[in-house]
Design an enzyme around this catalytic site. Sequence first.
Site, PDB file in Angstrom:
ATOM      1  N   SER A   7       0.788  -1.228   0.000  1.00  0.00           N
ATOM      2  CA  SER A   7       0.000   0.000   0.000  1.00  0.00           C
ATOM      3  C   SER A   7       0.821   1.279   0.000  1.00  0.00           C
ATOM      4  CB  SER A   7      -0.948  -0.004   1.200  1.00  0.00           C
ATOM      5  OG  SER A   7      -0.250  -0.284   2.391  1.00  0.00           O
ATOM      6  N   HIS A  18      -5.534  -3.485  -2.711  1.00  0.00           N
ATOM      7  CA  HIS A  18      -5.229  -2.419  -3.681  1.00  0.00           C
ATOM      8  C   HIS A  18      -5.200  -2.921  -5.115  1.00  0.00           C
ATOM      9  CE1 HIS A  18      -4.327   0.800  -0.848  1.00  0.00           C
ATOM     10  NE2 HIS A  18      -3.752  -0.125  -0.087  1.00  0.00           N
ATOM     11  N   LYS A  30     -11.823   0.454  -2.189  1.00  0.00           N
ATOM     12  CA  LYS A  30     -10.772   1.105  -2.976  1.00  0.00           C
ATOM     13  C   LYS A  30     -11.202   1.192  -4.440  1.00  0.00           C
ATOM     14  CE  LYS A  30      -7.744   0.309   0.766  1.00  0.00           C
ATOM     15  NZ  LYS A  30      -6.852  -0.571   1.511  1.00  0.00           N
TER      16      LYS A  30
HETATM   17  C1  LIG Z   1      -6.738  -0.613   2.913  1.00  0.00           C
HETATM   18  C2  LIG Z   1      -6.299  -1.991   3.209  1.00  0.00           C
HETATM   19  C3  LIG Z   1      -7.064  -2.819   4.019  1.00  0.00           C
HETATM   20  C4  LIG Z   1      -8.294  -2.316   4.714  1.00  0.00           C
HETATM   21  O1  LIG Z   1      -9.347  -2.247   3.801  1.00  0.00           O
HETATM   22  P1  LIG Z   1     -10.724  -1.603   4.266  1.00  0.00           P
HETATM   23  O2  LIG Z   1     -11.751  -2.309   3.452  1.00  0.00           O
HETATM   24  O3  LIG Z   1     -10.598  -0.159   3.944  1.00  0.00           O
HETATM   25  O4  LIG Z   1     -10.846  -1.881   5.714  1.00  0.00           O
HETATM   26  C5  LIG Z   1      -6.666  -4.111   4.189  1.00  0.00           C
HETATM   27  N1  LIG Z   1      -5.553  -4.579   3.613  1.00  0.00           N
HETATM   28  C6  LIG Z   1      -4.769  -3.808   2.844  1.00  0.00           C
HETATM   29  C7  LIG Z   1      -3.548  -4.375   2.217  1.00  0.00           C
HETATM   30  C8  LIG Z   1      -5.112  -2.481   2.626  1.00  0.00           C
HETATM   31  O5  LIG Z   1      -4.334  -1.690   1.910  1.00  0.00           O
END
Ligand SMILES: *Cc1c(COP(=O)(O)O)cnc(C)c1O
Length: 402
Positions: free
Chosen positions: A180, A208, A244
């Site tokens: 990320s 992502h 996302k």
């Molecule tokens: C953003 C993210 C999450 C959390 O996702 P949400 O649905 O926003 O809780 C989990 N794992 C990774 C790798 C992320 O980048």
Amino acid sequence: MEPLDWIDEELGRRQQAGLLRTLPPPLSTAGALVEVAGKSIINFASNDYLGLAADARLSQAAMDSFSEQGVGRGASPLVSGRSVVHEALEKRLAEFFATESALLFPTSFAANAGIIPALVDEGDAIYGDAKNHASIIDGCRLSRAERHIYPHVDVDALAALLAKGKKYRRRLIVTDTLFSMDGDLAPLPQIAELAHKHDAMLMVDEAHAVGVFGANGRGVVEHFSETHPELLARVHVRVGSFGKALGAAGGFVCGSAALVQWLANVARTYVFSTAHPAAVSAAALLALDLVDREPARRQGLLYRAAQLRKRLNAAGWDTGRSDSQIIPVILGSAERTMQISTQLRERGIWAPGIRPPSVPAGQSLLRLGFTAGHTEEMVERLIQGLGDIGMESGSVVPDMPK
Ligand SMILES: *Cc1c(COP(=O)(O)O)cnc(C)c1O
């Protein structure tokens, strides 16, 4: 002394170290161009990679569902919270990822925090990348398994850890597929090979990557499966997010029917948390359809991100190991990072500064989330803004050598 006085002291300490975080002003709109405090600003601060977050069709799907199913679900999915729309989304997910089954979680943070302790416990072992997402780290902490952390994407170190003598009951390898902050990919074919060789479970987090990577937007597993078809069977647990690229909210996991049944029994963040409004699932269902029906959203994205990286590099900015739509501009010092972020902000460009503890000390960066909604003109504004700031500070070369 009052019992909470320590908080002021801790906050003061953070402030002195330049690490105090303050909430940004709230947004009135969503998308690549957002309204903040009455002003328009180009938004490189989101993970809305396919430009779906402000899509009117998603809002309409949600509104239709709201009028039919109402807002609150009133209970956990295991009790009475699971609507026909939730079920339809789970079926669609399983079809989308070609797995037997799928399960929705409130968020993918909750998915990771619930799934990992459901898979491993005392007498078991976890092997995780040093740069795994915070939710994976917390999931590991919540389990009572022994934790082995290998240096970022270091397959040899992982192999060495796995080969070490000690006997465990079960072993789990867990990694982000697209990291990320660095925007680089995990070496999944090699990791899956090791998992296979050592009879370990393999769990990957595509938060992502879903919607962006792979010929059909299924993620990094699909991307690598083109050259390593064995990968599909070797990844046992696939986690993803609707929050996302898919422009909605919520998390999910895909895998075997047995895995899903087990998680619905024991994953505490599933069992003990109220189900989402059905409208969230309705929007997510449509988002999956749009990934299939509008491939142009992802097809141009990675190419254009590569062009942007090239231009940034040519201007002397360090984009590290990025190989995706997540583009860090690595600056080193937290102070300089926040300063440049503020200067960009004054020019109408939102590029958030990322400091410790989100990244290791001395590796602060601007994190650019490049999306299908960013026009060429917005990219020009960004490059121009960074160029001007580099000039003003007397050097376009960041303080960390390439
Ligand atoms: C953003 C993210 C999450 C959390 O996702 P949400 O649905 O926003 O809780 C989990 N794992 C990774 C790798 C992320 O980048």
